[in-house]
Scaffold this active site. Sequence first.
Site, short mmCIF file in Angstrom:
data_model
loop_
_atom_site.label_atom_id
_atom_site.label_comp_id
_atom_site.label_asym_id
_atom_site.label_seq_id
_atom_site.Cartn_x
_atom_site.Cartn_y
_atom_site.Cartn_z
N CYS A 75 6.13 -3.34 3.40
CA CYS A 75 4.78 -3.60 3.92
C CYS A 75 4.86 -4.73 4.94
O CYS A 75 5.33 -5.84 4.62
CB CYS A 75 3.88 -4.00 2.74
N HIS A 77 2.72 2.01 7.33
CA HIS A 77 1.91 3.23 7.35
C HIS A 77 2.08 4.00 8.67
O HIS A 77 1.91 5.21 8.71
CB HIS A 77 0.42 2.89 7.22
N CYS A 97 3.59 -1.88 10.89
CA CYS A 97 2.96 -1.55 9.60
C CYS A 97 3.66 -0.29 9.12
O CYS A 97 3.80 0.67 9.89
CB CYS A 97 1.47 -1.30 9.80
N GLU A 148 -4.60 6.72 4.75
CA GLU A 148 -4.75 6.88 3.29
C GLU A 148 -5.70 8.03 2.96
O GLU A 148 -5.56 8.68 1.94
CB GLU A 148 -5.27 5.59 2.65
N ASP A 168 4.09 -1.24 -1.76
CA ASP A 168 3.22 -1.32 -0.58
C ASP A 168 1.79 -1.23 -1.09
O ASP A 168 1.56 -1.01 -2.29
CB ASP A 168 3.54 -0.15 0.38
N SER A 169 0.83 -1.35 -0.18
CA SER A 169 -0.56 -1.19 -0.59
C SER A 169 -0.91 0.29 -0.82
O SER A 169 -1.96 0.58 -1.40
CB SER A 169 -1.47 -1.74 0.50
#
Length: 268
Positions: A73, A186, A184, A152, A10-11
């Site tokens: 992701c 996240h 998403c 993040e 993932d990012s």
Amino acid sequence: MNNMAIGVFDSGVGGLSCVKELLNCLPKEDIVYLGDTLRMPYGLKTVDEICQFTKDDIDFLNRRNVKLIVAACGTISSNVSIEKLDNIDVPFVDIINPTVNTALNKSKTKRIGIIATPATIKSDCIGKRIKSIDSNANIISIPCPDFVTLIESGHINDNLIEITAKNYLSKIIDFNVDTLILGCTHFPIISHVIRKIMGDGVTLIDSGKETALEIKRVLQKLDLLTTTTSDGKAEYFVTSNTKAFDNVAKIFLGEGKNVKSILVDIKE
Ligand code: DGL
């Protein structure tokens, strides 16, 4: 092959929503995780950039000899089709099918909300997949550009994330959905905030969790489950800021799941 690790990328911390469920449903499997934190957020990048980053991430996992690669992701899953990836020789799983199938199974009214990154919403990949299965579904899609960066940087339980979420979710509340896709990976990390705003009547679909359950099905089907009997180990690699990653990871994965990520150059 069976005893090689599952490669998840993932990012940033988002793919941990998939890892959290993997640790639960496939505890014997080894995991190699990559969070490309240096180049996040992917959801504000162009399709070409997202595609190039994805290839780099896959190359990194290939060098670690994994048996399956998982794009945990929504942005990658929506914008990079497997046909565009010429560097994958192992089975590949993304978030789209498991997430859409579960949303349609759970929704009674077929009024479904989607929240995700701007790049995911712009692609309309999730919405189109829902419509291709049920053309009568009513869908509202809202981009949430600030969530990834806030998460993040550790804003997972404070006023700032709550105010931001209230703002993004107001149109979804007005649309009267019974199911909301967290498109998403996240976003499940702040599902307690989203739940508080949406109320108990709305089913939240955790794209990370659904992807983990899909991984289990794929490994079973391909006869690729590990044969080891001891607990699996997880290795976490990031491309910047190990400390920030470890802090969010610890809170999200829970007590006893201390994460000590390793800083890497993506080209290593
Ligand atoms: N977890 C990624 C997703 O599911 C976040 C992308 C980003 O870095 O913006 O879309």
